[in-house]
Design a protein around this motif. Sequence first.
Motif, PDB file in Angstrom:
ATOM      1  N   GLU A 299       0.834  -1.196   0.000  1.00 47.64           N
ATOM      2  CA  GLU A 299       0.000   0.000   0.000  1.00 47.64           C
ATOM      3  C   GLU A 299       0.866   1.243   0.000  1.00 47.64           C
ATOM      4  OE1 GLU A 299      -3.260   0.183  -0.182  1.00 47.64           O
ATOM      5  OE2 GLU A 299      -3.573  -1.978  -0.121  1.00 47.64           O
ATOM      6  N   ASP A 300       0.387   2.272  -0.700  1.00 47.64           N
ATOM      7  CA  ASP A 300       1.031   3.575  -0.652  1.00 47.64           C
ATOM      8  C   ASP A 300       0.569   4.241   0.640  1.00 47.64           C
ATOM      9  OD1 ASP A 300       1.908   6.108  -0.857  1.00 47.64           O
ATOM     10  OD2 ASP A 300       1.140   6.483  -2.878  1.00 47.64           O
ATOM     11  N   LEU A 301       1.476   4.296   1.621  1.00 46.58           N
ATOM     12  CA  LEU A 301       1.079   4.821   2.931  1.00 46.58           C
ATOM     13  C   LEU A 301       0.728   6.307   2.855  1.00 46.58           C
ATOM     14  CD1 LEU A 301       3.561   2.951   5.252  1.00 46.58           C
ATOM     15  CD2 LEU A 301       1.160   2.461   4.842  1.00 46.58           C
ATOM     16  N   GLY A 302       1.345   7.027   1.903  1.00 48.39           N
ATOM     17  CA  GLY A 302       1.025   8.447   1.734  1.00 48.39           C
ATOM     18  C   GLY A 302      -0.431   8.613   1.341  1.00 48.39           C
ATOM     19  N   ALA A 303      -0.879   7.785   0.403  1.00 43.44           N
ATOM     20  CA  ALA A 303      -2.273   7.859  -0.051  1.00 43.44           C
ATOM     21  C   ALA A 303      -3.228   7.482   1.077  1.00 43.44           C
ATOM     22  CB  ALA A 303      -2.469   6.929  -1.247  1.00 43.44           C
ATOM     23  N   LEU A 304      -2.791   6.481   1.859  1.00 47.15           N
ATOM     24  CA  LEU A 304      -3.613   6.029   2.984  1.00 47.15           C
ATOM     25  C   LEU A 304      -3.775   7.162   4.007  1.00 47.15           C
ATOM     26  CD1 LEU A 304      -4.920   3.303   3.477  1.00 47.15           C
ATOM     27  CD2 LEU A 304      -2.965   2.665   4.871  1.00 47.15           C
ATOM     28  N   ALA A 305      -2.651   7.843   4.297  1.00 48.93           N
ATOM     29  CA  ALA A 305      -2.673   8.956   5.255  1.00 48.93           C
ATOM     30  C   ALA A 305      -3.530  10.091   4.710  1.00 48.93           C
ATOM     31  CB  ALA A 305      -1.257   9.440   5.536  1.00 48.93           C
ATOM     32  N   GLN A 306      -3.379  10.350   3.407  1.00 50.46           N
ATOM     33  CA  GLN A 306      -4.150  11.408   2.748  1.00 50.46           C
ATOM     34  C   GLN A 306      -5.644  11.153   2.893  1.00 50.46           C
ATOM     35  OE1 GLN A 306      -1.981  13.617   0.466  1.00 50.46           O
ATOM     36  NE2 GLN A 306      -3.553  14.904   1.357  1.00 50.46           N
ATOM     37  N   ALA A 307      -6.042   9.917   2.640  1.00 56.03           N
ATOM     38  CA  ALA A 307      -7.460   9.548   2.728  1.00 56.03           C
ATOM     39  C   ALA A 307      -7.958   9.720   4.157  1.00 56.03           C
ATOM     40  CB  ALA A 307      -7.646   8.115   2.258  1.00 56.03           C
ATOM     41  N   THR A 308      -7.117   9.308   5.113  1.00 58.54           N
ATOM     42  CA  THR A 308      -7.490   9.434   6.520  1.00 58.54           C
ATOM     43  C   THR A 308      -7.703  10.895   6.889  1.00 58.54           C
ATOM     44  OG1 THR A 308      -6.166   7.498   7.028  1.00 58.54           O
ATOM     45  CG2 THR A 308      -6.756   8.917   8.867  1.00 58.54           C
ATOM     46  N   LEU A 309      -6.749  11.752   6.460  1.00 60.44           N
ATOM     47  CA  LEU A 309      -6.839  13.169   6.804  1.00 60.44           C
ATOM     48  C   LEU A 309      -8.078  13.793   6.179  1.00 60.44           C
ATOM     49  CD1 LEU A 309      -3.083  14.082   6.495  1.00 60.44           C
ATOM     50  CD2 LEU A 309      -4.451  14.073   8.568  1.00 60.44           C
ATOM     51  N   ALA A 310      -8.376  13.399   4.935  1.00 59.95           N
ATOM     52  CA  ALA A 310      -9.563  13.935   4.263  1.00 59.95           C
ATOM     53  C   ALA A 310     -10.817  13.591   5.079  1.00 59.95           C
ATOM     54  CB  ALA A 310      -9.661  13.363   2.861  1.00 59.95           C
ATOM     55  N   MET A 311     -10.828  12.367   5.610  1.00 66.16           N
ATOM     56  CA  MET A 311     -11.981  11.918   6.390  1.00 66.16           C
ATOM     57  C   MET A 311     -12.114  12.737   7.674  1.00 66.16           C
ATOM     58  SD  MET A 311     -12.833   8.033   7.475  1.00 66.16           S
ATOM     59  CE  MET A 311     -11.754   7.371   6.230  1.00 66.16           C
ATOM     60  N   VAL A 312     -10.956  12.967   8.361  1.00 66.70           N
ATOM     61  CA  VAL A 312     -10.981  13.713   9.612  1.00 66.70           C
ATOM     62  C   VAL A 312     -11.362  15.177   9.349  1.00 66.70           C
ATOM     63  CG1 VAL A 312      -9.616  14.505  11.569  1.00 66.70           C
ATOM     64  CG2 VAL A 312      -9.308  12.193  10.690  1.00 66.70           C
ATOM     65  N   ALA A 332       4.415  -0.070   1.578  1.00 63.61           N
ATOM     66  CA  ALA A 332       4.777  -1.036   2.618  1.00 63.61           C
ATOM     67  C   ALA A 332       3.701  -2.109   2.606  1.00 63.61           C
ATOM     68  CB  ALA A 332       4.862  -0.370   3.978  1.00 63.61           C
ATOM     69  N   ALA A 333       4.090  -3.301   3.023  1.00 60.35           N
ATOM     70  CA  ALA A 333       3.131  -4.407   3.037  1.00 60.35           C
ATOM     71  C   ALA A 333       2.318  -4.331   4.319  1.00 60.35           C
ATOM     72  CB  ALA A 333       3.867  -5.732   2.948  1.00 60.35           C
ATOM     73  N   VAL A 334       1.059  -3.925   4.198  1.00 56.40           N
ATOM     74  CA  VAL A 334       0.223  -3.742   5.396  1.00 56.40           C
ATOM     75  C   VAL A 334      -1.189  -4.283   5.172  1.00 56.40           C
ATOM     76  CG1 VAL A 334       1.443  -1.691   6.169  1.00 56.40           C
ATOM     77  CG2 VAL A 334      -0.498  -1.437   4.625  1.00 56.40           C
ATOM     78  N   PHE A 335      -1.903  -4.406   6.280  1.00 55.42           N
ATOM     79  CA  PHE A 335      -3.342  -4.646   6.220  1.00 55.42           C
ATOM     80  C   PHE A 335      -3.947  -3.245   6.142  1.00 55.42           C
ATOM     81  CE2 PHE A 335      -1.527  -8.177   8.558  1.00 55.42           C
ATOM     82  CZ  PHE A 335      -2.090  -9.261   7.911  1.00 55.42           C
ATOM     83  N   ALA A 336      -4.307  -2.831   4.939  1.00 53.56           N
ATOM     84  CA  ALA A 336      -4.611  -1.421   4.690  1.00 53.56           C
ATOM     85  C   ALA A 336      -5.733  -0.884   5.556  1.00 53.56           C
ATOM     86  CB  ALA A 336      -4.938  -1.235   3.213  1.00 53.56           C
ATOM     87  N   THR A 337      -6.828  -1.625   5.666  1.00 52.78           N
ATOM     88  CA  THR A 337      -7.974  -1.119   6.412  1.00 52.78           C
ATOM     89  C   THR A 337      -7.597  -0.883   7.864  1.00 52.78           C
ATOM     90  OG1 THR A 337      -9.208  -2.634   5.029  1.00 52.78           O
ATOM     91  CG2 THR A 337     -10.425  -1.493   6.736  1.00 52.78           C
ATOM     92  N   SER A 338      -6.872  -1.840   8.419  1.00 54.03           N
ATOM     93  CA  SER A 338      -6.509  -1.732   9.830  1.00 54.03           C
ATOM     94  C   SER A 338      -5.584  -0.548  10.063  1.00 54.03           C
ATOM     95  CB  SER A 338      -5.832  -3.012  10.298  1.00 54.03           C
ATOM     96  OG  SER A 338      -6.688  -4.100  10.073  1.00 54.03           O
ATOM     97  N   ILE A 339      -4.589  -0.385   9.182  1.00 54.54           N
ATOM     98  CA  ILE A 339      -3.646   0.720   9.370  1.00 54.54           C
ATOM     99  C   ILE A 339      -4.357   2.060   9.147  1.00 54.54           C
ATOM    100  CG2 ILE A 339      -1.626   1.846   8.323  1.00 54.54           C
ATOM    101  CD1 ILE A 339      -0.988  -0.390  10.317  1.00 54.54           C
ATOM    102  N   GLY A 340      -5.259   2.095   8.171  1.00 54.69           N
ATOM    103  CA  GLY A 340      -6.049   3.307   7.952  1.00 54.69           C
ATOM    104  C   GLY A 340      -6.842   3.652   9.203  1.00 54.69           C
ATOM    105  N   GLN A 341      -7.379   2.624   9.832  1.00 55.24           N
ATOM    106  CA  GLN A 341      -8.168   2.824  11.050  1.00 55.24           C
ATOM    107  C   GLN A 341      -7.286   3.348  12.184  1.00 55.24           C
ATOM    108  OE1 GLN A 341     -11.509   2.223  10.826  1.00 55.24           O
ATOM    109  NE2 GLN A 341     -11.637   3.268  12.794  1.00 55.24           N
ATOM    110  N   VAL A 342      -6.066   2.817  12.279  1.00 58.27           N
ATOM    111  CA  VAL A 342      -5.129   3.274  13.320  1.00 58.27           C
ATOM    112  C   VAL A 342      -4.805   4.753  13.091  1.00 58.27           C
ATOM    113  CG1 VAL A 342      -2.817   3.032  14.264  1.00 58.27           C
ATOM    114  CG2 VAL A 342      -4.136   0.990  13.725  1.00 58.27           C
ATOM    115  N   MET A 343      -4.487   5.102  11.839  1.00 57.90           N
ATOM    116  CA  MET A 343      -4.174   6.506  11.519  1.00 57.90           C
ATOM    117  C   MET A 343      -5.345   7.407  11.899  1.00 57.90           C
ATOM    118  SD  MET A 343      -2.430   6.201   7.754  1.00 57.90           S
ATOM    119  CE  MET A 343      -0.690   5.855   7.512  1.00 57.90           C
TER     120      MET A 343
END
Lengths: 461, 143
Positions: A299-312, A332-343
């Motif tokens: 997963e592109d962690l930058g995109a994941l963080a971006q999506a999280t911030l947009a939501m917040v 990075a190799a992650v469980f995307a939903t879970s890491i998104g939830q943590v962020m």
Amino acid sequence: MSASTLQATRHERALALLTALAALLLVAFAVWAVLVAVRVRAVRAEVEQNVRWLGVVSAVQARAGEIAAAGEGSLDEARVLEALDEIERRVAALAGDAREGRARVEALRASGSAGDASALGAWCAGFVPQLRQRTRELSEQLAADWSSIELVFLGAVVLAGVALALLVVALRNARRLRETSERLADAQVVLAESERLTALGRSMAQLSHELNNPLNVIANNVAPVREHGEALVAAVDALSSAVPSELAREVHERHDVEFVREDLPAALAAIGVATDRVRAVFADLASFSRGAAPTRTEEDLGALAQATLAMVRRTLPEGVSLDATLEPVGTAAVFATSIGQVMHNLVKNAVEAVGEGGTVRVRLEAQADHVLFTVEDDGPGVPAAIRARVFEPFFTTKRDGKGTGLGLSVSRHVVVQRHGGTLELVSPLEGRDRGTRFEMRLPRIPSHGEGTAPYATEPNR
Amino acid sequence: MSTSPPPRPRVLVVDDEPENVRTVARVFRRELHVTGASSVAEARAELDRSSFDVALVDFSMPGENGIVLLREIVARGLALPSLLVTAHGTLDEVLEARRAGLCKGIVMKPWNAEELRRWVQQVMRMSQLRSSVGAMRRDVDDD
């Protein structure tokens, strides 16, 4: 024993060998230095003696010359004898000539003749070059020894360097050992916590399954019961109008109909609120895994963080600013939903902590072998007394049932247990007396993590 | 032309806890015609006996679990859209069933009446669309 431990042992053995060698060299150098010093001392003493003797012999020669010139009777016999005694004693080893000198002195003493004085003078004149020769030899020896001294000095400098290097290495090793043991202690804490969380997760899954069925019945019967109650009250009202008012009042009073009419909605609302709370707890547990893929994905962690911030940002309270610095960190190799939830959880917590006028700073950066995600706020910080407890399940400071106390504990579970990362709390911020920072480190290459849903239990009861 | 209201959709609710079945029936008593089954075996008998528009199947049941029934529904070629109901929606098996197309959706317990209503409506609409598309195709083929 792991490969790294083996390597460390080999390294230590080499170091010990080097240290022993250096120690041996040091001892050899020390012995050599002592020997050289002793010899130099002896040579110097002899040179000094020679210089003194030269003076004495010159004096004797001069005196003998005086005696020879002045004739008998003017000899300072005691002084000449003393000089001759010393010459004889000191030069005994040097040349047989000294004995000859003594014999001449004795002859001079016995006769006191100018002829004997001349003979002594002649002997002295012959002896002085011998002494000079010997002194020259000694000087040469001293010069040779000086080279040795230089070597010794050089050796000492080299040894001092080696000793310093060894000291540095030893200190570094000691530090590394300390760090390793600290890391080991940390790892043990993490392991213990992981085990605790795994056990917790498992029992939570079991518990949520056991409780979700009755909860389902309770929660979903509230609405029908409300309807039924309303229907009954309406029926009572309708019937009341059809019977004599006296009887109607009696029935109303006997069965507290007015109270029931008012209290039934309140009682049902209370059940609704209570079940909502239980539901929220389970939802929090499930939110970290709902729809989660059973395997990691790049997963592109930058995109994941971006999506999280947009939501917040959509629900960002007035007066709170949210600054983000998202460096390109790659995947990075992650469980995307879970890491998104943590962020999401970390950012939301920070936003709630700062209040109006506060600032939340989110940062994503690449580090050597992991990605660092930090969320910093300038809120009041976490009091020391509860710092150790924030990751405990069901620990919350939010009031009125607003927090389930599961967010951080499950977040840490997700990061530590499933991704082999770390989630740390820093509060207050460095050099300040307030503020909080959460640091999430995710390894780029997964080191452990079971690779399944976080709260998986046995597939069947 | 007949003006009678459309018949209530027939729903088969399979759950080993009878209260769960009764709750569905109670909440949707005006909207759905609910038939209950407390095990896969009972559900099998009900499927033999009559036809349904939607099946709500609990995942965790003693003996055969809900996925066994979903597989059977697909294997029998029944035009019966199903929803898998579960107290924990994160199990690989549950997610796998969804991915494999054994069910149209996963409903988490405790369910929310609104959510469940939407699910049932959506699943039925899809099913109706599919059957009307099938009917039109047959018409086209016949011509």
